[in-house]
Design a protein around this motif. Structure first.
Motif, mmCIF file in Angstrom:
data_model
loop_
_atom_site.group_PDB
_atom_site.id
_atom_site.type_symbol
_atom_site.label_atom_id
_atom_site.label_comp_id
_atom_site.label_asym_id
_atom_site.label_seq_id
_atom_site.Cartn_x
_atom_site.Cartn_y
_atom_site.Cartn_z
ATOM 1 N N GLU A 89 0.836 -1.205 0.000
ATOM 2 C CA GLU A 89 0.000 0.000 0.000
ATOM 3 C C GLU A 89 0.867 1.250 0.000
ATOM 4 O OE1 GLU A 89 -2.508 -0.454 3.383
ATOM 5 O OE2 GLU A 89 -3.917 -1.828 2.370
ATOM 6 N N ALA A 90 1.946 1.238 0.772
ATOM 7 C CA ALA A 90 2.837 2.390 0.835
ATOM 8 C C ALA A 90 3.547 2.597 -0.502
ATOM 9 C CB ALA A 90 3.862 2.203 1.951
ATOM 10 N N LEU A 91 3.978 1.506 -1.130
ATOM 11 C CA LEU A 91 4.671 1.628 -2.406
ATOM 12 C C LEU A 91 3.744 2.148 -3.497
ATOM 13 C CD1 LEU A 91 6.960 -1.526 -2.507
ATOM 14 C CD2 LEU A 91 7.622 0.861 -2.182
ATOM 15 N N ALA A 92 2.490 1.764 -3.455
ATOM 16 C CA ALA A 92 1.530 2.267 -4.440
ATOM 17 C C ALA A 92 1.397 3.786 -4.318
ATOM 18 C CB ALA A 92 0.177 1.590 -4.244
ATOM 19 N N GLU A 93 1.422 4.278 -3.081
ATOM 20 C CA GLU A 93 1.327 5.713 -2.862
ATOM 21 C C GLU A 93 2.616 6.427 -3.232
ATOM 22 O OE1 GLU A 93 0.208 6.246 1.185
ATOM 23 O OE2 GLU A 93 -1.767 5.306 0.949
ATOM 24 N N ALA A 94 3.744 5.688 -3.246
ATOM 25 C CA ALA A 94 5.045 6.282 -3.546
ATOM 26 C C ALA A 94 5.400 6.202 -5.025
ATOM 27 C CB ALA A 94 6.123 5.583 -2.731
ATOM 28 N N GLU A 95 4.473 5.772 -5.841
ATOM 29 C CA GLU A 95 4.721 5.631 -7.276
ATOM 30 C C GLU A 95 5.227 6.947 -7.851
ATOM 31 O OE1 GLU A 95 5.115 3.463 -10.641
ATOM 32 O OE2 GLU A 95 4.271 2.696 -8.769
ATOM 33 N N GLY A 96 6.344 6.870 -8.593
ATOM 34 C CA GLY A 96 6.896 8.059 -9.244
ATOM 35 C C GLY A 96 7.911 8.816 -8.422
ATOM 36 N N LEU A 97 8.081 8.455 -7.157
ATOM 37 C CA LEU A 97 9.073 9.144 -6.328
ATOM 38 C C LEU A 97 10.487 8.712 -6.721
ATOM 39 C CD1 LEU A 97 7.549 8.980 -2.719
ATOM 40 C CD2 LEU A 97 7.644 10.957 -4.266
ATOM 41 N N PRO A 98 11.482 9.568 -6.504
ATOM 42 C CA PRO A 98 12.876 9.159 -6.724
ATOM 43 C C PRO A 98 13.235 7.963 -5.852
ATOM 44 C CG PRO A 98 12.720 11.534 -6.425
ATOM 45 C CD PRO A 98 11.365 10.966 -6.084
ATOM 46 N N LEU A 99 14.261 7.230 -6.262
ATOM 47 C CA LEU A 99 14.610 5.974 -5.609
ATOM 48 C C LEU A 99 14.805 6.125 -4.106
ATOM 49 C CD1 LEU A 99 15.354 2.982 -5.742
ATOM 50 C CD2 LEU A 99 17.717 3.687 -6.222
ATOM 51 N N ALA A 100 15.579 7.104 -3.672
ATOM 52 C CA ALA A 100 15.872 7.247 -2.248
ATOM 53 C C ALA A 100 14.596 7.447 -1.445
ATOM 54 C CB ALA A 100 16.832 8.415 -2.016
ATOM 55 N N GLU A 153 12.051 -4.140 -6.856
ATOM 56 C CA GLU A 153 12.339 -2.718 -6.698
ATOM 57 C C GLU A 153 13.690 -2.359 -7.310
ATOM 58 O OE1 GLU A 153 10.549 -0.018 -5.348
ATOM 59 O OE2 GLU A 153 8.985 -1.491 -5.765
ATOM 60 N N ALA A 154 14.681 -3.228 -7.107
ATOM 61 C CA ALA A 154 16.007 -2.985 -7.669
ATOM 62 C C ALA A 154 15.966 -3.005 -9.198
ATOM 63 C CB ALA A 154 16.991 -4.029 -7.152
ATOM 64 N N ASP A 155 15.276 -4.001 -9.758
ATOM 65 C CA ASP A 155 15.194 -4.096 -11.220
ATOM 66 C C ASP A 155 14.456 -2.894 -11.798
ATOM 67 O OD1 ASP A 155 16.534 -6.493 -11.079
ATOM 68 O OD2 ASP A 155 14.747 -7.740 -11.284
ATOM 69 N N GLY A 156 13.419 -2.426 -11.095
ATOM 70 C CA GLY A 156 12.717 -1.239 -11.556
ATOM 71 C C GLY A 156 13.611 -0.020 -11.532
ATOM 72 N N ALA A 157 14.448 0.087 -10.495
ATOM 73 C CA ALA A 157 15.372 1.214 -10.404
ATOM 74 C C ALA A 157 16.416 1.152 -11.522
ATOM 75 C CB ALA A 157 16.055 1.217 -9.042
ATOM 76 N N VAL A 158 16.872 -0.051 -11.841
ATOM 77 C CA VAL A 158 17.820 -0.212 -12.948
ATOM 78 C C VAL A 158 17.188 0.249 -14.260
ATOM 79 C CG1 VAL A 158 19.072 -1.893 -14.352
ATOM 80 C CG2 VAL A 158 19.104 -2.082 -11.852
ATOM 81 N N ALA A 159 15.946 -0.161 -14.487
ATOM 82 C CA ALA A 159 15.252 0.209 -15.723
ATOM 83 C C ALA A 159 15.071 1.720 -15.836
ATOM 84 C CB ALA A 159 13.895 -0.491 -15.783
ATOM 85 N N ARG A 160 14.956 2.403 -14.707
ATOM 86 C CA ARG A 160 14.788 3.859 -14.708
ATOM 87 C C ARG A 160 16.119 4.592 -14.720
ATOM 88 N NH1 ARG A 160 11.130 2.241 -10.672
ATOM 89 N NH2 ARG A 160 12.577 2.969 -9.046
ATOM 90 N N GLY A 161 17.223 3.841 -14.720
ATOM 91 C CA GLY A 161 18.535 4.466 -14.696
ATOM 92 C C GLY A 161 18.924 4.992 -13.334
ATOM 93 N N GLU A 162 18.299 4.456 -12.266
ATOM 94 C CA GLU A 162 18.565 4.934 -10.914
ATOM 95 C C GLU A 162 19.464 3.998 -10.117
ATOM 96 O OE1 GLU A 162 14.951 7.362 -9.151
ATOM 97 O OE2 GLU A 162 14.281 5.354 -9.740
ATOM 98 N N ALA A 163 19.851 2.868 -10.693
ATOM 99 C CA ALA A 163 20.664 1.896 -9.970
ATOM 100 C C ALA A 163 21.533 1.124 -10.943
ATOM 101 C CB ALA A 163 19.781 0.930 -9.177
ATOM 102 N N ALA A 164 22.600 0.522 -10.410
ATOM 103 C CA ALA A 164 23.519 -0.247 -11.230
ATOM 104 C C ALA A 164 22.872 -1.547 -11.694
ATOM 105 C CB ALA A 164 24.788 -0.553 -10.438
#
Length: 220
Positions: A89-100, A153-164
């Protein structure tokens, strides 16, 4: 008469048999949380004790569960399910926020839910350990769900260019172990820090895994 005891059917007091059964099951789970999650703990609790705490009979216990281990298994799944729901539920509300910020939302939701009741911490991290091969398999299966969530979450961050870009399977497994250990120790009073400080430390650790030294945004 042989076989497992059966609950009565039909309506009574304006409630269906299914409603009465759900209420009984809830009372046994609540009693187990009190006894397994505090004093005397799972290993020192009897069917008679949990039935008395629930205000029900041992006959009614055996209408709902075969053994105390079945009751512990159901309670462990419930504790994990509540925490997972809070995180999703928290992640759904955080959709679109920067990785940190998104990572902070994830751990704040998990930490607050799990540590909101010390008895749930004990069920999730202490009482379930070493009971049987069956419950160990259940514990590891539930932990694997958390590992999969971190990997997603990590794979999503990689796809967005926010993680290695890398395989995060082992890193996520090791990190979840650290999360559970730190939250258990904090809940037990062994860590001199606020819950927000604990969450901030977990966020820093995960960001360090996702963004190792030398990594730059957009480089993969």
């Amino acid at each position: 008469m042989t076989g497992r005891l059966r609950a009565p059917t039909g309506r009574y007091g304006g409630r269906s048999a299914e409603e009465r059964q759900a209420e009984r099951r809830r009372r046994f789970l609540d009693a187990a949380l009190r006894l397994f999650g505090d004093t005397p703990g799972y290993r020192a609790t009897t069917v008679a004790a949990v039935s008395q705490a629930a205000g029900l009979s041992t006959r009614q216990f055996y209408e709902e569960f075969r053994t105390l281990e079945d009751l512990l298994a159901a309670l462990h799944l419930e504790v994990n399910g509540l925490a997972e729901r809070a995180v999703l539920e928290a992640l759904a509300e955080a959709e679109g926020l920067p990785l940190a910020e998104r990572v902070a939302v994830l751990f704040r939701a998990y930490a607050r839910d799990v540590t909101g009741d010390p008895r749930r911490v004990r069920i999730a991290f202490v009482e379930i350990i070493g009971v049987s091969a069956r419950l160990e398999e259940q514990r590891l299966a539930r932990r694997a769900r958390w590992v999969d969530l971190i990997r997603a979450e990590a794979d999503g961050a990689v796809a967005r260019g926010e993680a290695a870009a890398r395989d995060y399977r082992l890193a996520a497994t090791a990190f979840i172990g650290s999360v559970n250990g730190l939250l258990h120790d904090w809940s037990a009073g062994w860590v001199d820090a606020t819950l927000d400080e604990v969450v901030d430390e977990l966020v820093r650790q995960l960001l360090g895994i996702l963004r190792p030294d030398g990594w730059r945004a957009g480089r993969g």
